[in-house]
Design a protein around this motif. Sequence first.
Motif, short mmCIF file in Angstrom:
data_model
loop_
_atom_site.label_atom_id
_atom_site.label_comp_id
_atom_site.label_asym_id
_atom_site.label_seq_id
_atom_site.Cartn_x
_atom_site.Cartn_y
_atom_site.Cartn_z
N LYS A 159 0.84 -1.19 0.00
CA LYS A 159 0.00 0.00 0.00
C LYS A 159 0.88 1.25 0.00
O LYS A 159 1.95 1.25 0.60
N SER A 160 0.38 2.28 -0.65
CA SER A 160 1.13 3.53 -0.70
C SER A 160 0.59 4.51 0.33
O SER A 160 -0.63 4.74 0.41
N GLY A 161 1.49 5.12 1.09
CA GLY A 161 1.11 6.20 1.98
C GLY A 161 0.91 7.52 1.25
O GLY A 161 0.29 8.44 1.77
N ASP A 162 1.46 7.62 0.05
CA ASP A 162 1.23 8.78 -0.80
C ASP A 162 -0.07 8.59 -1.58
O ASP A 162 -0.45 7.46 -1.92
N GLY A 163 -0.75 9.67 -1.86
CA GLY A 163 -1.97 9.60 -2.65
C GLY A 163 -2.21 10.88 -3.43
O GLY A 163 -1.71 11.95 -3.07
N PHE A 164 -3.00 10.74 -4.47
CA PHE A 164 -3.28 11.84 -5.40
C PHE A 164 -4.77 11.82 -5.69
O PHE A 164 -5.35 10.78 -5.98
N VAL A 165 -5.43 13.00 -5.56
CA VAL A 165 -6.88 13.09 -5.72
C VAL A 165 -7.21 14.33 -6.54
O VAL A 165 -6.55 15.37 -6.42
N VAL A 166 -8.25 14.22 -7.37
CA VAL A 166 -8.71 15.34 -8.20
C VAL A 166 -10.21 15.54 -7.97
O VAL A 166 -10.97 14.58 -7.85
N LYS A 167 -10.62 16.80 -7.90
CA LYS A 167 -12.03 17.15 -7.86
C LYS A 167 -12.28 18.23 -8.90
O LYS A 167 -11.56 19.23 -8.95
N ARG A 168 -13.30 18.03 -9.73
CA ARG A 168 -13.59 19.00 -10.79
C ARG A 168 -15.05 19.41 -10.76
O ARG A 168 -15.93 18.56 -10.58
N THR A 169 -15.30 20.70 -10.94
CA THR A 169 -16.64 21.23 -11.14
C THR A 169 -16.63 22.03 -12.44
O THR A 169 -15.60 22.09 -13.12
N ASP A 170 -17.75 22.66 -12.76
CA ASP A 170 -17.77 23.48 -13.98
C ASP A 170 -17.01 24.79 -13.80
O ASP A 170 -16.72 25.50 -14.78
N LYS A 171 -16.64 25.14 -12.55
CA LYS A 171 -15.94 26.39 -12.27
C LYS A 171 -14.46 26.23 -11.98
O LYS A 171 -13.68 27.15 -12.20
N TYR A 172 -14.06 25.07 -11.49
CA TYR A 172 -12.67 24.90 -11.07
C TYR A 172 -12.28 23.44 -11.06
O TYR A 172 -13.12 22.53 -11.14
N ILE A 173 -10.98 23.24 -10.92
CA ILE A 173 -10.43 21.91 -10.67
C ILE A 173 -9.45 22.03 -9.50
O ILE A 173 -8.74 23.04 -9.38
N LYS A 174 -9.47 21.04 -8.61
CA LYS A 174 -8.55 21.02 -7.47
C LYS A 174 -7.80 19.70 -7.47
O LYS A 174 -8.38 18.64 -7.68
N ILE A 175 -6.50 19.79 -7.20
CA ILE A 175 -5.62 18.62 -7.15
C ILE A 175 -4.97 18.59 -5.78
O ILE A 175 -4.46 19.61 -5.30
N MET A 176 -4.96 17.41 -5.16
CA MET A 176 -4.34 17.26 -3.84
C MET A 176 -3.33 16.12 -3.88
O MET A 176 -3.60 15.06 -4.43
#
Length: 336
Positions: A159-176
């Motif tokens: 298992k990785s302790g690192d992770g990558f997540v994306v959230k997108r709407t019609d106004k913005y995109i966020k990357i964590m």
Amino acid sequence: MVDATHVSFNANDRSYFSLIKKEIHRVAEEAGMNSGRINELDLIVAELTSNLFKYSDDGEILMGVFSNGGSPYIELISIDNGPGMANPLRMMQDGVSTSNTMGHGLGSMKRLSDVFELYSILGWGTIVLCRIYNDPEAAKGRPDVTIRPIVVSKPGETKSGDGFVVKRTDKYIKIMVVDGLGHGPEANKATNEAAMAFKVFPEYSPTETLRFIHSSIKKTRGGVISIVGYNFSTKTWSCAGVGNIAVRMFSPANLRNHMSYNGIVGHNIPGSMKDQHYSSDDFNHVMLCSDGIKTRIDLIKYPQIYKYDLSVLAAAIYKDHARKSDDMSVVLVKVK
């Protein structure tokens, strides 16, 4: 479940090649790839491993599976520290070989792949990118925001302790990008708790998102986190981070390192945090790296790299800067 995006296969030992092929075949079946594409994938893997055996030192293959909104694809990245190529374009032509073979290897990989790129520097080595879609038509889109991650578990961990997540709407995109403290299952648990909080938080602000995550993961180990948002209407980046996730804003002409706050999300974060803003006119790329990647990254050493797929640049950074003693993350984002 948030986990590593890629699995690393050591490709130094020829006796291991059949096991690599079988494992990639199995993963492609589980991902729902059709049999015709899997057969082509098998041929690509055979050519990649053959080339690594013939020409390379310290060969490695990264394999990633991406759901892609229901049209999955497999990404294969071959990395080596071999002699490199003086003329990569010529080497992709059928009949060209440096080892008295028929010279069809690179050409056949290019024909069988929906995305194929080869990047090589003399004395440095070679990166080969192959992307195989279940539906080849899905490879033809040109997104307004391109995101290419490489997240690899610490060697020996499942298992990785690192992770990558994306959230997108019609106004913005966020990357964590999250690095749960330590490594292994408990670090992965902290990362997944952070990912769930990230996805449900309704506001845009990276700072306010971090505050919400902080209150949501207090029963876990906690972690270090950086969040980057892009507002489509204002064409600006907004960034905030706690801990040692490195964030770099750049373009072919400009570069700026974003400074994060000290602390551990879930344990202690400063009350004075605020978003930092950057114009995409100045910086059309963002790079996020966990501390499994050494931070002294000099992009100038990769000539013409901006002409290639972002996964090639991510692989070059991984090749030269991965510590191999921790979970490792490189995430690259580009806006038009």
